[in-house]
Scaffold this motif. Structure first.
Motif: not given
Length: 132
Positions: A69-77
């Motif tokens: 279970r992963t929470v990722v941020s793309i370009d700070g979002v």
């Protein structure tokens, strides 16, 4: 003579208590130094196609060890929670349950490479075992 004997006993007891206090304080001092000198927790980041992708949190499933279970941020979002299935090479969106297959060399492969246990890396490095 009696005062010399009591003086020596008092000195011995004061030194003994100083050693006891130092021995009790030593583990606390080591812990405190580790807490003070510990680096700030930072996200693990990597560039993909000009976008900075950071893993904010990652937790392995207790039931299925190949799922994360992963929470990722793309370009700070910050993106919503996703379930990465490293066995089937797909990610499942928590919001609607849709299944998205991994693209080669993208975030899914990276998350699964980060979570490979050290023992399996050693086994892979050994190569083939030939029987005589």
């Amino acid at each position: 003579m009696l005062s010399l004997k009591s003086l020596l006993v008092d000195k011995f007891l004061s030194v003994w208590w100083a050693v006891v206090i130092a021995m009790l304080a030593l583990p606390f001092a080591v812990w405190l130094l580790n807490v003070v000198n510990a680096p700030a927790e930072s996200d693990i980041c990597r560039l993909f196609s000009g976008h900075q992708v950071c893993i904010n949190s990652i937790r392995r499933s207790a039931k299925s060890y190949w799922e994360y279970r992963t929470v990722v941020s793309i370009d700070g979002v910050r993106q919503p929670l996703e379930l990465y299935n490293c066995r089937d090479r797909a990610r499942i969106l928590a919001s609607d349950g849709s299944i998205v297959p991994f693209l080669t060399g993208k975030t899914g492969d990276w998350v699964c490479q980060l979570t490979v246990p050290t023992r399996s890396k050693q086994i892979r490095e050994r190569g083939e075992i030939k029987m005589r």
